[in-house]
Design an enzyme around this catalytic site. Structure first.
Site, PDB file in Angstrom:
ATOM      1  N   ASN A  84      35.374  49.187   8.192  1.00 13.01           N
ATOM      2  CA  ASN A  84      36.421  48.440   7.526  1.00 13.01           C
ATOM      3  C   ASN A  84      36.357  46.981   7.982  1.00 13.01           C
ATOM      4  OD1 ASN A  84      38.893  47.916   6.110  1.00 13.01           O
ATOM      5  ND2 ASN A  84      39.402  50.078   6.370  1.00 13.01           N
ATOM      6  N   HIS A 114      30.212  40.691  32.414  1.00 12.90           N
ATOM      7  CA  HIS A 114      30.046  39.536  33.296  1.00 12.90           C
ATOM      8  C   HIS A 114      30.378  39.947  34.730  1.00 12.90           C
ATOM      9  CE1 HIS A 114      29.530  36.917  29.842  1.00 12.90           C
ATOM     10  NE2 HIS A 114      30.526  37.564  29.286  1.00 12.90           N
ATOM     11  N   GLY A 141      41.515  52.062  13.865  1.00 11.98           N
ATOM     12  CA  GLY A 141      41.739  50.625  13.868  1.00 11.98           C
ATOM     13  C   GLY A 141      42.106  50.064  15.228  1.00 11.98           C
ATOM     14  N   ALA A 159      43.454  54.992  17.097  1.00 11.30           N
ATOM     15  CA  ALA A 159      43.742  53.572  16.907  1.00 11.30           C
ATOM     16  C   ALA A 159      44.247  52.962  18.203  1.00 11.30           C
ATOM     17  CB  ALA A 159      44.773  53.402  15.803  1.00 11.30           C
TER      18      ALA A 159
END
Length: 184
Positions: A84, A114, A141, A159
């Protein structure tokens, strides 16, 4: 002397402002900008451009704009891949995604990390750690998958989940950090 790209490829700490590393990112940024500017009504053009960006892709690949990545050539998706809007893949290292994978909006997949030490971060160091996502995975999502994670087959990532560790097959994970909440 070992180049920064060679260090990157071998999973060693590398200087991420190196011109060769920066050139990869610049190329990816240009191609993503081109992809993102193609109208959704021109699905064939979008598909051609995303296949130019990705390292490899199976049949029935659908990526909704906008899409952004760090390199592109390290992303490999299988058959029946659907993402999406607003997928970001920082593919400094390889990202392998299986067949029948659906990715919701605003998902992030990161392969770059890092140093924890602030002095080392000031040296602009990074390390590339691959990510793999199995077959039949649904990523909800606004989920995030962090460097080095392996996601098994038949997994649902809820999500908003932040996946920090490997996920076994046949389960649902949720939360921050994500944990198994149900077996499938």
């Amino acid at each position: 002397m070992v180049s920064e790209l060679e260090k990157l490829k071998h999973g060693d700490w590398y200087y991420f402002l190196d011109p060769e590393v920066a050139a990869r990112k610049a190329r990816a940024a240009r191609l993503c900008q081109e992809f993102n500017s193609i109208s959704a009504a021109e699905a064939d053009k979008q598909e051609m451009k995303i296949r130019e960006i990705l390292g490899s892709s199976g049949e029935n690949v659908s990526v909704q704009a906008p899409f952004n990545c760090d390199y592109g050539k390290n992303i490999h998706v299988g058959d029946n891949f659907l993402s999406n809007y607003n997928l970001t893949v920082l593919d400094i290292a390889e990202v392998r995604i299986g067949d029948h994978v659906m990715i919701g909006p605003n998902v992030n997949i990161f392969t770059v990390t890092h140093p924890l030490d602030a002095k080392k971060r000031r040296e602009y160091l990074a390390k590339a750690v691959p990510v793999s996502i199995g077959n039949d995975v649904w990523i909800g999502g606004s989920a995030t998958v962090l460097p080095g994670v392996h996601v098994g087959d038949n997994v649902i990532i809820a999500a908003g989940a932040v996946v920090t560790k490997d996920v076994p097959s046949d389960c649902i994970v949720a939360g921050v950090p994500a944990r198994v909440i149900k077996s499938l």
